[in-house]
Enzyme design. Structure first.
Site, PDB file in Angstrom:
ATOM      1  N   GLU A   1      23.523  43.879  32.419  1.00  0.00           N
ATOM      2  CA  GLU A   1      24.449  43.582  31.314  1.00  0.00           C
ATOM      3  C   GLU A   1      24.224  44.679  30.287  1.00  0.00           C
ATOM      4  O   GLU A   1      23.234  44.648  29.548  1.00  0.00           O
ATOM      5  CB  GLU A   1      24.132  42.212  30.695  1.00  0.00           C
ATOM      6  CG  GLU A   1      24.142  41.041  31.677  1.00  0.00           C
ATOM      7  CD  GLU A   1      25.524  40.737  32.242  1.00  0.00           C
ATOM      8  OE1 GLU A   1      26.524  41.095  31.601  1.00  0.00           O
ATOM      9  OE2 GLU A   1      25.585  40.157  33.338  1.00  0.00           O
TER      10      GLU A   1
ATOM     11  N   CYS B   1      26.885  43.982  21.613  1.00  0.00           N
ATOM     12  CA  CYS B   1      27.398  44.733  22.767  1.00  0.00           C
ATOM     13  C   CYS B   1      28.907  44.622  22.855  1.00  0.00           C
ATOM     14  O   CYS B   1      29.593  45.576  23.189  1.00  0.00           O
ATOM     15  CB  CYS B   1      26.748  44.215  24.039  1.00  0.00           C
ATOM     16  SG  CYS B   1      26.891  42.433  24.222  1.00  0.00           S
TER      17      CYS B   1
HETATM   18  P1  NAD Z   1      17.224  48.927  25.418  1.00  0.00           P
HETATM   19  O1  NAD Z   1      17.816  49.268  26.731  1.00  0.00           O
HETATM   20  O2  NAD Z   1      16.522  49.986  24.689  1.00  0.00           O
HETATM   21  O3  NAD Z   1      16.181  47.730  25.570  1.00  0.00           O
HETATM   22  C1  NAD Z   1      16.512  46.482  26.127  1.00  0.00           C
HETATM   23  C2  NAD Z   1      15.243  45.834  26.673  1.00  0.00           C
HETATM   24  O4  NAD Z   1      14.730  46.667  27.708  1.00  0.00           O
HETATM   25  C3  NAD Z   1      14.126  45.699  25.667  1.00  0.00           C
HETATM   26  O5  NAD Z   1      13.397  44.521  25.945  1.00  0.00           O
HETATM   27  C4  NAD Z   1      13.253  46.917  25.950  1.00  0.00           C
HETATM   28  O6  NAD Z   1      11.897  46.726  25.580  1.00  0.00           O
HETATM   29  C5  NAD Z   1      13.388  47.014  27.446  1.00  0.00           C
HETATM   30  N1  NAD Z   1      13.175  48.355  28.014  1.00  0.00           N
HETATM   31  C6  NAD Z   1      13.236  49.556  27.408  1.00  0.00           C
HETATM   32  N2  NAD Z   1      12.977  50.535  28.324  1.00  0.00           N
HETATM   33  C7  NAD Z   1      12.779  49.918  29.509  1.00  0.00           C
HETATM   34  C8  NAD Z   1      12.482  50.374  30.833  1.00  0.00           C
HETATM   35  N3  NAD Z   1      12.349  51.667  31.118  1.00  0.00           N
HETATM   36  N4  NAD Z   1      12.341  49.459  31.804  1.00  0.00           N
HETATM   37  C9  NAD Z   1      12.500  48.151  31.540  1.00  0.00           C
HETATM   38  N5  NAD Z   1      12.755  47.653  30.312  1.00  0.00           N
HETATM   39  C10 NAD Z   1      12.907  48.532  29.310  1.00  0.00           C
HETATM   40  O7  NAD Z   1      18.391  48.290  24.565  1.00  0.00           O
HETATM   41  P2  NAD Z   1      18.315  47.728  23.089  1.00  0.00           P
HETATM   42  O8  NAD Z   1      18.403  48.868  22.165  1.00  0.00           O
HETATM   43  O9  NAD Z   1      17.183  46.786  22.932  1.00  0.00           O
HETATM   44  O10 NAD Z   1      19.633  46.851  23.032  1.00  0.00           O
HETATM   45  C11 NAD Z   1      20.850  47.347  22.717  1.00  0.00           C
HETATM   46  C12 NAD Z   1      21.692  47.598  23.957  1.00  0.00           C
HETATM   47  O11 NAD Z   1      21.842  46.404  24.702  1.00  0.00           O
HETATM   48  C13 NAD Z   1      23.083  48.011  23.570  1.00  0.00           C
HETATM   49  O12 NAD Z   1      23.520  49.043  24.424  1.00  0.00           O
HETATM   50  C14 NAD Z   1      23.904  46.746  23.799  1.00  0.00           C
HETATM   51  O13 NAD Z   1      25.255  46.970  24.035  1.00  0.00           O
HETATM   52  C15 NAD Z   1      23.213  46.192  24.999  1.00  0.00           C
HETATM   53  N6  NAD Z   1      23.510  44.762  25.126  1.00  0.00           N
HETATM   54  C16 NAD Z   1      24.320  44.354  26.135  1.00  0.00           C
HETATM   55  C17 NAD Z   1      24.669  43.009  26.228  1.00  0.00           C
HETATM   56  C18 NAD Z   1      25.584  42.512  27.311  1.00  0.00           C
HETATM   57  O14 NAD Z   1      25.697  41.308  27.452  1.00  0.00           O
HETATM   58  N7  NAD Z   1      26.253  43.359  28.060  1.00  0.00           N
HETATM   59  C19 NAD Z   1      24.164  42.103  25.306  1.00  0.00           C
HETATM   60  C20 NAD Z   1      23.332  42.564  24.292  1.00  0.00           C
HETATM   61  C21 NAD Z   1      23.013  43.898  24.215  1.00  0.00           C
END
Ligand code: NAD
Length: 532
Positions: free
Chosen positions: A249, A283
């Site tokens: 997602e 998002c």
């Molecule tokens: P992010 O990808 O930086 O982090 C998301 C999660 O992944 C966090 O828990 C982080 O610690 C973890 N993470 C970071 N690097 C990782 C790796 N290499 N392996 C596994 N886990 C890892 O995103 P963010 O900045 O926390 O969130 C914002 C993003 O999330 C935006 O792009 C937003 O659009 C998206 N988002 C999507 C939805 C959806 O339903 N499609 C909902 C909410 C947020």
């Protein structure tokens, strides 16, 4: 001296724990103990053991166990709302309306529907030749699933996934974002209150950099990831090593299409709410607005008035419309996108008031820009901040083309008084969810599948389809005539068998009656072998 002791003890605390900071004040609000990769492995091992017994419980018993959280949620709703607001920065009304309320509704929905969703389905023979076969399709849990979630909806997003995963019979390991650890701990407290079997659920605090490799190398059976496109890609390449199934997602850059017959009051209020609530860190928030030229002026007038009257600041008494941005790095990204747009010819047409930006709080004003084009980052990438970019279009054909001119396809909306036409336009937008005269609402509607097209990810969460993503289909095939000795096509082979099977093709699939009848004799001649 006392000061020094305090400093060194907080250093020690930081080494062992993640510090949580209130983005509106810069104050430390608590700590969450850190875990190691070995802790994660141990949690998966424990969950695997607990899951064997959990999966064979009746669905009714698992439902009863999870319903145990209802009272806890009810009693702690306000505390959870306040914590989300203090740790993520959003206004309490945002935290209640878009996180805690949907979580309560999701718990109710999934516990009411799990039995139906998991009920085995009977499959009748698809062909006359296989009349002797009937099948049952079961939904079996994956085993132990991992959930990795972001900071923007730290409670609402992981909560419903945890509920679905457990109801489906899985063990669940949850890792929430580092910035919102305390909210993650509240989810852990909810699950503890349900009194589930030991080890079936674990909350793990490990940093993002190691989480993907750690989950996949430790043999997690499926990973549900919500976050950025860049991390989604990394996970996909890592998951390929072990063929670990993934649900992604990811981000969005949602378009809102305003038709010439839209209700201007509703459309302008909708744009302001869905674009700016949670400081635009959503998002599926409205980021790009395409407005029919004939209503552009009145639409802009209303947007201007509404944005200029937004109250931005720390939520002390509920009378705040927009809180603080969660992280400084996200604020920087928003500033860069704005600067890029202004350098390329965009103009600011409205801005809200904002607390002083030199202070400790992460405050940004709500900003509306116009004269935008698709060369600008705001139109190409996810800004994830309190910025609405509005573009005048000649007609809705242009709006459709521009909406689809994006690598993303999470959600979108069409605003019109003509529901039929709005649906026709919506169907032409490449996005996983389209809403008419609303935006963003379906994330809170537990019955609607949620997920994006294109770079916004794949797989679905929520609804029956999302629930079933927590399971795999398993088919069991039975015989109708249990006394039959063999299938028609089993050994020994000879020419009579060959002709009989050819006869089956003619009889069941021939187009002309003559051809069909020519197959009957050879087929009848081999039928007795089934009983010999
Ligand atoms: P992010 O990808 O930086 O982090 C998301 C999660 O992944 C966090 O828990 C982080 O610690 C973890 N993470 C970071 N690097 C990782 C790796 N290499 N392996 C596994 N886990 C890892 O995103 P963010 O900045 O926390 O969130 C914002 C993003 O999330 C935006 O792009 C937003 O659009 C998206 N988002 C999507 C939805 C959806 O339903 N499609 C909902 C909410 C947020």
């Amino acid at each position: 001296m006392r000061k020094q002791t305090k400093k060194s003890s907080s250093k020690l605390e930081n080494a062992r724990s993640t510090e949580s900071v209130n983005p509106a004040t810069g104050e430390t609000i608590g700590y969450s103990p850190k875990n190691s990769v070995d802790d994660l492995k141990e949690a998966i091992r424990k969950a695997r053991r607990a899951q064997e017994a959990w999966a064979v419980l009746t669905v009714k018993k698992r439902i009863r166990a999870l319903r145990g959280m209802r009272v806890h949620l009810m009693e702690h709703a306000e505390k959870i709302v306040a914590l989300i607001s203090r740790e993520n920065g959003k206004a309490r009304v945002d935290a209640l309306a878009t996180e805690v309320l949907p979580a309560v509704m999701a718990l109710d929905y999934y516990t009411s529907h799990a039995k139906k969703f998991l009920k085995p389905t009977v499959l009748l023979p698809g062909s006359f030749l296989l009349f002797n076969k009937w099948s049952k399709m079961f939904r079996v849990p994956y085993g132990v699933i991992g959930i990795i979630s972001p900071w923007n909806y730290p409670f609402g997003i992981p909560f419903s996934e945890v509920v679905m995963g457990l109801l489906a019979g899985n063990g669940v390991i949850l890792k929430t974002a580092t910035n919102t650890q305390l909210v993650g701990r509240e989810i852990e407290a909810c699950l503890r209150a349900a009194g589930l079997p030991d080890g079936i659920f674990s909350f793990i605090n490990i940093s993002g950099d190691v989480a993907g490799d750690a989950f996949i190398d430790s043999g997690i059976d499926k990973l549900f990831f919500t976050g950025s496109v860049s991390v989604g890609k990394k996970l996909m390449s890592k998951a390929a090593e072990t063929l670990t199934p993934l649900n992604l997602e990811l981000g969005g850059n949602d378009a809102m299409l305003v038709c010439e017959d839209a209700d201007m009051d509703r459309a302008s209020s909708g744009a302001v709410w869905a674009g700016l609530q949670n400081c635009g860190q959503t998002c599926a928030g409205v980021e790009r607005v395409y407005v029919h030229g004939s209503v552009y002026e009145p639409f802009m007038e209303k947007i201007k008035a509404k944005v200029e009257s937004l109250r931005v600041g720390q939520d002390k008494d509920f009378n705040v419309d927009m809180g603080a941005m969660t992280t400084k790095s996200q604020m920087e990204k928003v500033r860069n996108h704005l600067e890029d747009a202004l350098n390329k010819g965009a103009v600011i047409v409205a801005q809200s008031d904002c607390p002083p930006q030199e202070g400790p709080g992460n405050f940004l004003p709500a900003t509306v820009i116009a004269e935008v084009n698709h060369e600008m980052l705001v139109m190409q990438e996810e800004t994830f901040g309190p910025v609405l970019a509005i573009m005048k279009v000649q007609d809705m054909e242009e709006a459709i083309a521009l909406s689809n001119d994006s690598i993303y396809g999470l959600t979108g909306s069409v605003w019109s008084r003509n529901a039929k036409r709005a649906e026709q336009i919506a169907r032409r937008i490449r996005a996983g969810v389209m809403t008419i005269n609303d935006h963003l609402v379906s994330h809170g509607m537990a019955e609607t599948p949620w997920g994006g097209l294109k770079a916004s990810g794949y797989g679905r969460t929520h609804g029956k389809i999302g629930f079933l993503e927590m399971t795999q289909p398993q088919v069991v095939v039975h015989d109708l005539l249990t006394f039959a000795k063999k299938n028609l096509w089993w050994h020994p082979y000879d020419e009579k068998l060959y002709s009989g099977l050819l006869g089956a093709i003619k009889l069941f699939h021939g187009r002309k009656l003559r051809v069909r009848l020519s197959g009957l004799g050879p087929l009848l001649r081999i039928l007795p072998r089934v009983f010999r």
